[in-house]
Write an enzyme that holds these catalytic residues in place. Structure first.
Site, short mmCIF file in Angstrom:
data_model
loop_
_atom_site.label_atom_id
_atom_site.label_comp_id
_atom_site.label_asym_id
_atom_site.label_seq_id
_atom_site.Cartn_x
_atom_site.Cartn_y
_atom_site.Cartn_z
N LEU A 92 0.86 -1.19 0.00
CA LEU A 92 0.00 0.00 0.00
C LEU A 92 0.89 1.24 0.00
O LEU A 92 1.75 1.38 0.87
CB LEU A 92 -0.89 0.03 1.25
CG LEU A 92 -1.83 -1.16 1.46
CD1 LEU A 92 -2.47 -1.08 2.83
CD2 LEU A 92 -2.90 -1.20 0.38
N HIS A 93 0.68 2.13 -0.99
CA HIS A 93 1.53 3.33 -1.02
C HIS A 93 0.85 4.55 -1.61
O HIS A 93 1.37 5.66 -1.47
CB HIS A 93 2.80 3.04 -1.82
CG HIS A 93 2.58 2.99 -3.30
ND1 HIS A 93 2.03 1.89 -3.92
CD2 HIS A 93 2.80 3.89 -4.29
CE1 HIS A 93 1.93 2.11 -5.22
NE2 HIS A 93 2.39 3.33 -5.48
N ARG A 94 -0.28 4.41 -2.27
CA ARG A 94 -0.86 5.55 -2.99
C ARG A 94 -1.40 6.60 -2.02
O ARG A 94 -2.08 6.26 -1.05
CB ARG A 94 -1.95 5.09 -3.95
CG ARG A 94 -1.39 4.29 -5.10
CD ARG A 94 -2.38 4.12 -6.22
NE ARG A 94 -1.77 3.35 -7.30
CZ ARG A 94 -1.06 3.88 -8.29
NH1 ARG A 94 -0.90 5.19 -8.35
NH2 ARG A 94 -0.51 3.13 -9.22
N ASP B 270 -2.41 -1.63 -3.93
CA ASP B 270 -2.88 -0.47 -4.69
C ASP B 270 -1.88 -0.13 -5.79
O ASP B 270 -1.92 0.94 -6.37
CB ASP B 270 -3.15 0.74 -3.79
CG ASP B 270 -1.92 1.21 -3.02
OD1 ASP B 270 -0.83 0.64 -3.21
OD2 ASP B 270 -2.05 2.16 -2.22
#
Length: 365
Positions: free
Chosen positions: A208-210, A286
């Site tokens: 998860l990074h967005r 994501d």
């Protein structure tokens, strides 16, 4: 003109760029072209840049700009200034920009203003979600490029819809999948799951990074609660992006995760992460690239976004788009019980790099 007389500059800056560029870079060098590698340093963590370069067999960058973090404007502007200086000094015959990050757009803008032909590697992808900065990077880069290297047939439809001349587009396939196939055996041989205390096929892997997810306290909190619930059925391995970790700490969400079987780790190098992907029971992500890699590997993927710019991973691959809805994480065990028929994705065959290199050299004459 012989290939050796041609000078091609690659601009890379973030993890996915490296995997996309490496097979093309290698094929061009084998064909005798002069190739310059410019690393903007948009991703500056060693595990997210230097390690990927060494593990993918890319040479040390000829130029490292050290752009680092910042707002989208700051990052793009710093990269633009640095790339322009390199292009003015070296005057390549073509600039290749992979993907859709800020370094991609900066490289394209620097080249077009100096009248240097641009090749966009992974052209034509569209999410049609204008909240995503990457969507603007993709569209603008495609419209200033003279060679469009396409990885899926739907991307051709997107380009045609925008009035782009399809004579400029070349369906070469997915170069990132070349990297997957070239390294997956070595990645499995490292057995990265052993250090985390999980068994092959019996864990979920999360990335998860967005910003639209991890910068939203309510969404990130709900996602962490969803992971805790999911971990009651499957242990969860969660290599944490630096941006995500910062927000987890700020919100006090790290405490209790190991006890709930959500196993946090620092960012991983390419081979350990690929090994974990290849043997995971499923992925929750994501990331755009992970959607592609899991489809090539035949591993189920669940995407925590409202839209994907890679619809072929849903139509033919293993990907299911859940939406930006952490409440749907609870559905994953049931979805895993349902069969998902898949088909081979055209030209995701491990030979896209040589096809792309041949296209570039032909375009230069």
């Amino acid at each position: 003109m012989p290939a050796g007389a041609r000078h091609i500059t690659f601009v890379v800056g973030a993890r996915p760029n490296f995997m996309k560029a490496a097979p093309v870079h290698r094929a061009l060098q084998e064909a005798g072209a002069e190739v310059t590698l410019v690393h903007t340093g948009q991703h500056y963590d060693a595990e997210m840049s230097d390690v990927f370069l060494s593990q993918l067999g890319l040479p040390k960058p000829d130029v490292f700009l050290g752009v680092g973090s910042g707002t989208h404007g700051q990052q793009t502007a710093k990269a633009l200034v640095g790339i322009e200086e390199v292009l003015l000094e070296r005057r390549p015959d073509m600039v290749v920009v992979p993907g859709d990050v800020n370094s991609t757009l900066a490289g394209a803008l620097a080249a077009v203003k100096l009248d240097i032909p641009i090749a966009h590697l992974e052209a034509g992808l569209r999410s049609y979600d204008n909240r995503m900065p990457e969507e603007h990077n993709r569209v603008l880069t495609d419209h200033v490029s003279s060679v469009l290297l396409v990885h899926s047939e739907s991307a051709l439809d997107n380009l045609a819809r925008e009035g782009i001349d399809l004579e400029l587009a070349h369906f070469v396939g997915n170069t990132m999948i070349d990297s997957v196939f070239a390294h997956v055996d070595a990645a499995r041989a490292e057995k990265p799951w052993e250090a985390l205390g999980v068994e092959p096929g019996d864990y979920g892997l999360v990335t998860l990074h967005r910003p639209e997810l991890v910068d939203d306290p309510a969404l990130l909190t709900a996602t962490v609660e969803g992971l805790k619930g999911l971990a009651a059925t499957y242990p969860i391995v969660f290599p944490v992006h630096p941006r995500t970790r910062q927000h987890l700490i700020e919100l006090g969400l790290e405490s209790g995760l190991p006890e709930a079987r959500v196993l946090l780790s620092p960012p991983l190098g390419y081979l350990p992460f690929l090994g974990l992907q290849a043997e995971a029971g499923f992925l929750l992500t994501d990331s755009g690239g992970v959607q592609e890699e899991t489809s090539a590997l035949g591993v189920r993927c669940f995407t925590l976004r409202d839209a994907t710019e890679r619809p072929v991973t849903v139509e033919l691959g293993t990907n299911t788009v859940l939406g930006a809805r952490p409440d749907r994480i609870a559905e994953i065990p049931l979805l895993l019980e349902q069969e998902r028929p898949t088909r081979e994705i055209p030209k995701w065959d491990g030979a896209a790099g040589p096809r792309a290199a041949e296209t570039l050299l032909h375009a230069l004459g």
